[in-house]
Design an enzyme around this catalytic site. Structure first.
Site, PDB file in Angstrom:
ATOM      1  CB  CYS A  18      21.138  95.202   9.062  1.00  0.00           C
ATOM      2  SG  CYS A  18      19.775  94.427   8.172  1.00  0.00           S
ATOM      3  CG  HIS A  60      17.386  98.570   8.376  1.00  0.00           C
ATOM      4  ND1 HIS A  60      17.775  97.250   8.400  1.00  0.00           N
ATOM      5  CD2 HIS A  60      16.785  98.803   9.566  1.00  0.00           C
ATOM      6  CE1 HIS A  60      17.444  96.718   9.562  1.00  0.00           C
ATOM      7  NE2 HIS A  60      16.845  97.636  10.288  1.00  0.00           N
ATOM      8  N   GLY A 110       8.693  84.089  14.262  1.00  0.00           N
ATOM      9  CA  GLY A 110       9.735  83.291  13.616  1.00  0.00           C
ATOM     10  C   GLY A 110      10.736  84.100  12.806  1.00  0.00           C
ATOM     11  CG  HIS A 115      16.649  94.410   5.849  1.00  0.00           C
ATOM     12  ND1 HIS A 115      17.631  95.390   5.655  1.00  0.00           N
ATOM     13  CD2 HIS A 115      15.839  94.470   4.770  1.00  0.00           C
ATOM     14  CE1 HIS A 115      17.403  95.999   4.495  1.00  0.00           C
ATOM     15  NE2 HIS A 115      16.327  95.456   3.930  1.00  0.00           N
ATOM     16  CG  HIS A 117      13.000  88.708   4.986  1.00  0.00           C
ATOM     17  ND1 HIS A 117      13.415  89.219   6.203  1.00  0.00           N
ATOM     18  CD2 HIS A 117      12.712  87.400   5.214  1.00  0.00           C
ATOM     19  CE1 HIS A 117      13.389  88.251   7.110  1.00  0.00           C
ATOM     20  NE2 HIS A 117      12.954  87.144   6.537  1.00  0.00           N
TER      21      HIS A 117
HETATM   22  P1  5GP Z   1      13.351  84.798   8.641  1.00  0.00           P
HETATM   23  O1  5GP Z   1      13.435  83.628   9.563  1.00  0.00           O
HETATM   24  O2  5GP Z   1      13.973  86.033   9.243  1.00  0.00           O
HETATM   25  O3  5GP Z   1      11.978  85.042   8.087  1.00  0.00           O
HETATM   26  O4  5GP Z   1      14.182  84.392   7.363  1.00  0.00           O
HETATM   27  C1  5GP Z   1      15.524  84.683   7.172  1.00  0.00           C
HETATM   28  C2  5GP Z   1      15.967  83.865   5.992  1.00  0.00           C
HETATM   29  O5  5GP Z   1      17.216  84.362   5.567  1.00  0.00           O
HETATM   30  C3  5GP Z   1      16.156  82.373   6.273  1.00  0.00           C
HETATM   31  O6  5GP Z   1      15.315  81.602   5.427  1.00  0.00           O
HETATM   32  C4  5GP Z   1      17.634  82.130   6.001  1.00  0.00           C
HETATM   33  O7  5GP Z   1      17.898  80.894   5.375  1.00  0.00           O
HETATM   34  C5  5GP Z   1      18.013  83.297   5.111  1.00  0.00           C
HETATM   35  N1  5GP Z   1      19.393  83.723   5.249  1.00  0.00           N
HETATM   36  C6  5GP Z   1      20.081  83.889   6.411  1.00  0.00           C
HETATM   37  N2  5GP Z   1      21.339  84.311   6.154  1.00  0.00           N
HETATM   38  C7  5GP Z   1      21.435  84.412   4.803  1.00  0.00           C
HETATM   39  C8  5GP Z   1      22.510  84.804   3.928  1.00  0.00           C
HETATM   40  O8  5GP Z   1      23.622  85.145   4.347  1.00  0.00           O
HETATM   41  N3  5GP Z   1      22.262  84.781   2.603  1.00  0.00           N
HETATM   42  C9  5GP Z   1      21.035  84.401   2.099  1.00  0.00           C
HETATM   43  N4  5GP Z   1      20.903  84.422   0.761  1.00  0.00           N
HETATM   44  N5  5GP Z   1      20.005  84.034   2.889  1.00  0.00           N
HETATM   45  C10 5GP Z   1      20.204  84.038   4.221  1.00  0.00           C
HETATM   46 ZN    ZN Z   2      18.855  96.176   7.099  1.00  0.00          ZN
END
Ligand code: 5GP
Ligand code: ZN
Length: 130
Positions: A18, A60, A110, A115, A117
């Protein structure tokens, strides 16, 4: 599990493979905004807005879909932290400024990183997206 659903790891420990568990334990570096015993906030690597950071629980939890009554105070802490950190990161105050708080859940919601957030986005417009 794979990091998308069921829990084969003990509660509160890092899930294998993860990304955000690895960020939570410092195995993958991030630009930290805030940290305490149970939460971490860090800048999104691909920001949509001048201010764009994520708040995660260190433990997690795959998504909002896995939450139960035992997570009430954790979620409350995340949501209360968001406005405070948004201002600290340069968002202008309500009502002229403000920020957007987003949580994507599941593939059709989306969600790319499984994990839990919350995205906190703000700053002067136009934004890259959103
Ligand atoms: P989701 O689409 O799951 O809501 O958002 C995941 C977010 O994590 C995206 O906005 C993406 O830019 C960010 N993200 C993906 N990989 C990394 C990483 O390795 N480091 C950081 N700081 N952000 C990440
Ligand atoms: Zn996790």
């Amino acid at each position: 599990m794979n990091s998308t659903g069921s829990h084969t790891h003990a509660p509160g420990t890092a899930a294998d493979n993860c990304l955000f568990c690895k960020i939570a334990i410092g195995k993958i570096p991030s630009r930290k905004v805030y940290e305490d015993g149970e939460l971490l906030a860090f800048h999104d690597i691909s920001p949509w807005a001048p201010v764009h950071f994520l708040i995660i629980p260190k433990a997690h939890i795959a998504s909002m879909a896995q939450l139960g009554p035992e997570h009430q105070s954790l979620l409350g802490r995340m949501m209360l932290l968001a406005p405070r950190l948004a201002l600290e990161q340069g968002c202008r105050p309500y009502p002229d400024g403000g920020y957007r708080i987003v949580t994507n859940t599941g593939a059709e919601g989306g969600q790319e990183v499984h994990h839990l957030h919350i995205h906190v986005m703000g700053g002067p417009r136009p934004w890259l997206r959103g």
